[in-house]
Write an enzyme that holds these catalytic residues in place. Sequence first.
Site, PDB file in Angstrom:
ATOM      1  N   GLU A  93      36.876  31.708  31.712  1.00  0.00           N
ATOM      2  CA  GLU A  93      38.088  31.065  32.198  1.00  0.00           C
ATOM      3  C   GLU A  93      38.018  30.875  33.709  1.00  0.00           C
ATOM      4  OE1 GLU A  93      41.486  32.075  28.922  1.00  0.00           O
ATOM      5  OE2 GLU A  93      41.228  33.549  30.514  1.00  0.00           O
ATOM      6  N   CYS A 106      39.868  30.089  41.353  1.00  0.00           N
ATOM      7  CA  CYS A 106      39.429  31.437  40.993  1.00  0.00           C
ATOM      8  C   CYS A 106      38.274  31.307  40.006  1.00  0.00           C
ATOM      9  CB  CYS A 106      40.597  32.213  40.383  1.00  0.00           C
ATOM     10  SG  CYS A 106      40.220  33.935  40.013  1.00  0.00           S
ATOM     11  N   CYS A 113      33.224  41.724  31.592  1.00  0.00           N
ATOM     12  CA  CYS A 113      33.028  42.662  32.693  1.00  0.00           C
ATOM     13  C   CYS A 113      32.733  44.040  32.115  1.00  0.00           C
ATOM     14  CB  CYS A 113      34.271  42.726  33.587  1.00  0.00           C
ATOM     15  SG  CYS A 113      34.048  43.736  35.079  1.00  0.00           S
ATOM     16  N   CYS A 117      37.950  48.719  34.365  1.00  0.00           N
ATOM     17  CA  CYS A 117      39.196  48.998  35.071  1.00  0.00           C
ATOM     18  C   CYS A 117      40.339  48.973  34.051  1.00  0.00           C
ATOM     19  CB  CYS A 117      39.429  47.968  36.182  1.00  0.00           C
ATOM     20  SG  CYS A 117      38.162  48.002  37.468  1.00  0.00           S
ATOM     21  N   CYS A 120      42.974  45.853  33.522  1.00  0.00           N
ATOM     22  CA  CYS A 120      42.448  44.488  33.564  1.00  0.00           C
ATOM     23  C   CYS A 120      42.132  43.986  32.155  1.00  0.00           C
ATOM     24  CB  CYS A 120      41.192  44.449  34.427  1.00  0.00           C
ATOM     25  SG  CYS A 120      40.430  42.811  34.539  1.00  0.00           S
ATOM     26  N   GLU A 176      32.313  41.281  37.740  1.00  0.00           N
ATOM     27  CA  GLU A 176      32.088  41.903  39.048  1.00  0.00           C
ATOM     28  C   GLU A 176      30.985  41.122  39.753  1.00  0.00           C
ATOM     29  OE1 GLU A 176      31.494  43.369  42.368  1.00  0.00           O
ATOM     30  OE2 GLU A 176      33.120  44.413  41.325  1.00  0.00           O
ATOM     31  N   SER A 207      35.465  39.056  45.712  1.00  0.00           N
ATOM     32  CA  SER A 207      36.265  40.237  45.398  1.00  0.00           C
ATOM     33  C   SER A 207      35.426  41.212  44.583  1.00  0.00           C
ATOM     34  CB  SER A 207      37.517  39.841  44.606  1.00  0.00           C
ATOM     35  OG  SER A 207      38.264  40.987  44.243  1.00  0.00           O
ATOM     36  N   LEU A 230      41.230  48.015  45.666  1.00  0.00           N
ATOM     37  CA  LEU A 230      41.405  49.439  45.974  1.00  0.00           C
ATOM     38  C   LEU A 230      42.332  50.103  44.959  1.00  0.00           C
ATOM     39  CD1 LEU A 230      40.513  51.562  48.012  1.00  0.00           C
ATOM     40  CD2 LEU A 230      42.533  50.985  49.387  1.00  0.00           C
ATOM     41  N   HIS A 231      43.580  49.691  44.899  1.00  0.00           N
ATOM     42  CA  HIS A 231      44.538  50.050  43.854  1.00  0.00           C
ATOM     43  C   HIS A 231      45.013  51.499  43.849  1.00  0.00           C
ATOM     44  CE1 HIS A 231      43.667  46.096  42.500  1.00  0.00           C
ATOM     45  NE2 HIS A 231      42.525  46.389  41.926  1.00  0.00           N
ATOM     46  N   ASN A 306      50.427  42.091  36.304  1.00  0.00           N
ATOM     47  CA  ASN A 306      50.691  41.045  35.328  1.00  0.00           C
ATOM     48  C   ASN A 306      50.417  41.586  33.931  1.00  0.00           C
ATOM     49  OD1 ASN A 306      51.213  38.816  37.242  1.00  0.00           O
ATOM     50  ND2 ASN A 306      49.093  39.199  37.846  1.00  0.00           N
ATOM     51  N   CYS A 349      46.491  37.127  38.021  1.00  0.00           N
ATOM     52  CA  CYS A 349      45.485  38.132  38.348  1.00  0.00           C
ATOM     53  C   CYS A 349      45.430  39.212  37.273  1.00  0.00           C
ATOM     54  CB  CYS A 349      45.839  38.755  39.698  1.00  0.00           C
ATOM     55  SG  CYS A 349      44.669  39.994  40.265  1.00  0.00           S
TER      56      CYS A 349
END
Length: 374
Positions: A93, A106, A113, A117, A120, A176, A207, A230-231, A306, A349
Amino acid sequence: MNSTQNLLCLDRSGLELFFENMGEKPFRARQLLKWVYQRDIQSFSSMTDLSKPLRLLLENKAQLALPEIISQEASADGTVKWLVKLHDGNCIETVYIPEPDRGTLCVSSQVGCSLNCTFCATARQGFNRNLDAGEIISQVMLANRALSTDPELGANPTLHFQERPVTNVVMMGMGEPLLNLDNVIAAMHLMMDDCSFGLSRRRVTLSTAGHVPGIDALAKRCRVSLAVSLHAPNDELRSQLVPLNRKYPIKVLLDSCRRYCHLGNRMRVTFEYVMLQGVNDDMKHARQLAGLLQDVACKVNLIPFNPYSGIPYKRSTPDQIERFSEELRNRNIFVITRKTRGDDIEAACGQLAGDFADRTQRSQRVSMQQVAVS
C-alpha cells in the site's frame, strides 16, 4: 519476470555502469533518467535522442517494469491510498497526503514487516520480502501519474500547486527501510537526482524503528531527513511497544541520532511518538521524554493512535495529548501534533496492511493468541 535488466532498479551510477558494459558513454544514463522520470516515457523506441541501434539493443536487453495499481481509495480529507500489485502477486500500500503547499507520498520499502511493533497493523500481518529499488521508486511514478491524469483526483483543488503532485516522500509505509538499505538508498538517490524527480534532501524522509547500524550507514551513504519511531521514554516500556529496543536500547539509539545530526548543518531528527491511552501518555512520560531529548537536535511529532480491528490499544484523548504537548513545550522541546489523515480508508499512520503471503507466520501466531485470550 524475464531475464532482462529492469532499469528502474538502477540509480544514476548503476545506469552508467550498465551503459558502459554495453560499450556506451556514461551520459546515456542522464538521457534515460530524463525520459523515464521527467517525461514519463516507458518505451525505448520513443527516446529519440538515443541512437536507433541503442534503442533496439535496449529493447532486447532491458525493460522498464512497473507494478500495477489494482485499487484506489480516496478519503474525505483528500488522502489517497493505492493497493499496488507486484510481479510475484504480493501487494503493498502507498498513501498520498495533499496539503495546500505540498503533496506527501508515504512509500513502502518491504512486503510486510518483521519488527513486530505491537501497535502497528503492518507488523501484525507478518513479513514476506524486501522490495527492490524499482518497486520502491515505482510508487512515486505511479502516484504522480495517477494524480496527474485521474479526473476525480484532479478535481481536488489541493492538488493544483504544481505540475508534479508529489513534492515530498516519506519512507514510512510498510516495512523497516533500514533492513532493506541498498534498495532504499538506490531509490532515494533517484528521488533526489536532478535528472529524475529532483527532490531536495529535506523533502525525503526515512523513518526507522531504531536500527542503529542502519542509521550509521545511512549517514555515510545518503543524507536525508531522519525520523525515529520512539514511542516511549524508557527502555522497559519501549521494549514492550518496539521489540527492536531490546537490541538497540534508547541510549544507544540516541547516540546514533546525535552522530547523524553532527554530520550535517542544521540537521535534526524527528522523534515520532504514538499516543496510546493509559500506556505512554502520562505527564511522567512527558517529563522523562523531555529529559532524554534535552541535548538532541530534534523535534517531537505526537501521533494520535489510529485504531484498527483486533488491537487492544486506544487513542489518547485530545485533552491528554494537548497536556502532554504543553509539558514538552514548557521544557523547551519543539513539538507538533500530527493531524490524523485518511483514517476513514485505513490509510493513516500504522494502519497499512497490504495483501501478501506471510513467510514469518506472525499473522497466524497473532490469531492463535487472540483465540487463547478469548
